[in-house]
Design an enzyme around this catalytic site. Structure first.
Site, PDB file in Angstrom:
ATOM      1  N   GLU A  78       0.807  -1.228   0.000  1.00 38.85           N
ATOM      2  CA  GLU A  78       0.000   0.000   0.000  1.00 38.85           C
ATOM      3  C   GLU A  78       0.838   1.275   0.000  1.00 38.85           C
ATOM      4  O   GLU A  78       0.633   2.167   0.840  1.00 38.85           O
ATOM      5  CB  GLU A  78      -0.988  -0.010   1.166  1.00 38.85           C
ATOM      6  CG  GLU A  78      -2.002  -1.118   1.038  1.00 38.85           C
ATOM      7  CD  GLU A  78      -3.230  -0.961   1.920  1.00 38.85           C
ATOM      8  OE1 GLU A  78      -3.288  -0.023   2.741  1.00 38.85           O
ATOM      9  OE2 GLU A  78      -4.171  -1.765   1.763  1.00 38.85           O
ATOM     10  N   GLU A 138      -5.179  -8.619   0.298  1.00 42.26           N
ATOM     11  CA  GLU A 138      -5.946  -8.256   1.496  1.00 42.26           C
ATOM     12  C   GLU A 138      -7.384  -7.995   1.104  1.00 42.26           C
ATOM     13  O   GLU A 138      -7.650  -7.412   0.045  1.00 42.26           O
ATOM     14  CB  GLU A 138      -5.396  -7.002   2.184  1.00 42.26           C
ATOM     15  CG  GLU A 138      -4.100  -7.208   2.919  1.00 42.26           C
ATOM     16  CD  GLU A 138      -3.658  -5.964   3.688  1.00 42.26           C
ATOM     17  OE1 GLU A 138      -4.530  -5.229   4.211  1.00 42.26           O
ATOM     18  OE2 GLU A 138      -2.443  -5.723   3.738  1.00 42.26           O
TER      19      GLU A 138
HETATM   20  C1  BG6 Z   1      -4.632  -2.332   4.955  1.00 43.05           C
HETATM   21  C2  BG6 Z   1      -3.255  -2.536   5.537  1.00 43.05           C
HETATM   22  O1  BG6 Z   1      -4.733  -1.022   4.547  1.00 43.05           O
HETATM   23  O2  BG6 Z   1      -5.726  -2.459   5.785  1.00 43.05           O
HETATM   24  C3  BG6 Z   1      -3.225  -3.401   6.786  1.00 43.05           C
HETATM   25  O3  BG6 Z   1      -2.370  -3.038   4.569  1.00 43.05           O
HETATM   26  C4  BG6 Z   1      -4.397  -3.041   7.662  1.00 43.05           C
HETATM   27  O4  BG6 Z   1      -1.992  -3.249   7.408  1.00 43.05           O
HETATM   28  C5  BG6 Z   1      -5.671  -3.319   6.903  1.00 43.05           C
HETATM   29  O5  BG6 Z   1      -4.398  -3.669   8.897  1.00 43.05           O
HETATM   30  C6  BG6 Z   1      -6.932  -3.076   7.709  1.00 43.05           C
HETATM   31  O6  BG6 Z   1      -6.950  -1.779   8.193  1.00 43.05           O
HETATM   32  P1  BG6 Z   1      -7.055  -1.439   9.737  1.00 43.05           P
HETATM   33  O7  BG6 Z   1      -6.859   0.028   9.792  1.00 43.05           O
HETATM   34  O8  BG6 Z   1      -8.394  -1.851  10.164  1.00 43.05           O
HETATM   35  O9  BG6 Z   1      -5.980  -2.183  10.417  1.00 43.05           O
END
Ligand code: BG6
Length: 462
Positions: free
Chosen positions: A158, A359
């Site tokens: 990201e 993800e």
């Molecule tokens: C992504 C990241 O943007 O979202 C992760 O690569 C992150 O590191 C995931 O944990 C979920 O977001 P958050 O803010 O709920 O942890």
């Protein structure tokens, strides 16, 4: 509803600083995540899910879950603390990778996931061109030590969100000008790393891992469509055009000019970017964006509130709610499974490279019952809807390598603590009480296991 190739990589994801803990063990240097104050009502990342100490048990659970792939990140601070090679760091990831392979799980590492070494940060971080050399040196070490066993490498997780949501992700509050200079150095570093990888004797693939979200126009007004195209260019294509075509996207550049944020780009930078490009595209998908044309070109620009939130750039686009979509409980992110199909098709249309989702998932508070169960049907529903749309994207013709939802096991959210859980495996701790850190299988664990066994949703019976 079963359009997945035979060798499809059903996986799950984590990142080093969010899951490992052991923040100063075995020679590890502190990263920017270890030296910044925790967010209000959250904990720091020092213990996380204790995966550093419990990784064997965790891999055993991943095996039981049936994972074909595990996407994790390597902590730069374990491998090269203060710029010096640390054998104990190499040993840890060697053991992890070997343990995965012995359990028939494809290791898919990301080399950098928001955790810049503190010593580099203190010397200007990515704004300092020397960080490019440090990154290349670090990646060469990774390729030399692990390259014989890795088939898919991801460069920077990201990178686009480090630009737009740096405030939340790594504490960066700098100006547009400075943040796009940092971004440029990351793009050059990435190209140089792809160069050394491709010139080494390795048989794997390497690619970027941005957060990509399709952008809808709020209405059929052509001005809104133009606004959506601008946001997409800035938020999405700037990063993928650079990684795949080795050039800056022209519409994004137009916005950078208006923000007075055009970075210094040398001829050598242009050449290295042009000549060294990605073999595949990993992308993270959580939600879509909706924008309209702003009424005025005046007004304050702001970097995004967090990595999944929209933002506005006066004169180009203005963020809007999408009335057709529901939002998550945490942070109010628009839940949009069809957007995943749209996004995957857009990427494949533009780049014609195989894609992998690295993800996708739902962060929510879970309840551990007295019987040791976690009934997370909300998470199952979210994942099921997205897997359905992924299968339709495959039917559309998108070449999908795999799907690694976030997250394999509970870990700490970037800014909302441990109570915002994503995992298939529950970790028994709270934000401020570490309890026994014991692992429990959630309902989603058994559900996903079945999906993997059936290679898709058909006959799963939900
Ligand atoms: C992504 C990241 O943007 O979202 C992760 O690569 C992150 O590191 C995931 O944990 C979920 O977001 P958050 O803010 O709920 O942890």
């Amino acid at each position: 509803m079963n359009k997945f190739p035979e060798n499809f990589l059903w996986g799950a994801s984590t990142s080093a600083y969010q899951v490992e803990g052991g923040w100063n063990m075995d020679g590890k240097e502190a990263s920017v995540q270890d030296i910044r104050p925790p967010f209000p009502n959250t904990t720091d990342f020092k213990v996380a899910s204790d995966h550093y100490n419990q990784f064997k048990e965790d891999v055993r659970l991943f095996k039981e879950l049936g994972l074909k792939a595990y996407r994790f990140s390597i902590a730069w601070t374990r491998i090269m603390p203060h710029g010096k090679l640390n054998k104990q760091g190499i040993d840890f990831y060697n053991e992890l990778i070997n343990e995965l392979i012995e359990n028939d799980i494809e290791p898919i590492p990301t080399v950098f996931h928001f955790d810049l070494p503190a010593s580099l940060h203190e010397n200007g971080g990515w704004e300092n061109r020397k960080t490019i050399d440090a990154f290349v040196q670090y990646c060469q070490v990774l390729f030399d030590h692990f390259g014989d066993r890795i088939k898919y490498w991801q460069t920077i997780n990201e990178q686009n969100m480090l630009v737009f949501a740096g405030k939340v992700l790594d504490g960066d509050k700098s100006s547009w000008k400075s943040v796009f200079q940092k971004n440029h150095h990351m793009l050059v570093a990435q190209a140089k790393v792809m160069k050394i990888y491709h010139s080494g004797n390795f048989s794997g693939k390497i690619g970027p891992a941005p957060n990509i979200a399709c952008v809808y126009p709020k209405s059929e007004n052509p001005e809104d469509m133009l606004a959506a195209e601008y946001m997409s260019a800035l938020r999405n294509w700037l990063f993928l055009d650079a990684a795949v075509y080795g050039v800056y996207n022209h519409m994004a550049m137009r916005i950078l000019k208006s923000l007075d944020a055009v970075p210094i780009i040398t001829d050598e930078d242009r050449q290295v970017m042009k000549e060294n490009t990605a073999d595949f595209i990993a992308f993270n998908y959580y939600n879509s964006m909706t924008v309209s044309a702003p009424e005025t070109s005046e007004g304050k620009t702001d970097r995004g509130k967090n990595q999944q939130s929209a933002f506005s750039i006066p004169g180009f686009f203005k963020m809007e709610n999408n009335q057709h979509l529901q939002n998550t409980v945490f942070s109010k992110w628009a839940i949009d499974p069809v957007g995943l199909r749209v996004t995957a098709n857009q990427i494949y249309n533009r780049y014609n490279l195989p894609v992998m989702i690295t993800e996708n998932g739902l962060g929510q508070e879970d309840i551990l019952t007295v019987e040791g169960k976690i009934h997370d049907d909300y998470r199952i529903n979210y994942l099921k809807a997205h897997i359905e749309q992924m299968s339709l994207a495959i039917e559309d013709g998108v070449e999908f390598l795999g799907y690694c939802p976030w997250s394999a096991i509970d870990l700490i959210s970037t800014h909302e603590g441990f109570r915002k859980r994503y995992g298939f495996v529950y970790v028994n701790r709270d934000d401020f009480d570490l309890k026994d850190l014991k692992r429990y299988k959630k309902d989603s664990f058994f559900w996903y296991k079945n999906v993997i066994q059936k290679n898709g949703l058909q006959n799963v019976g939900e």
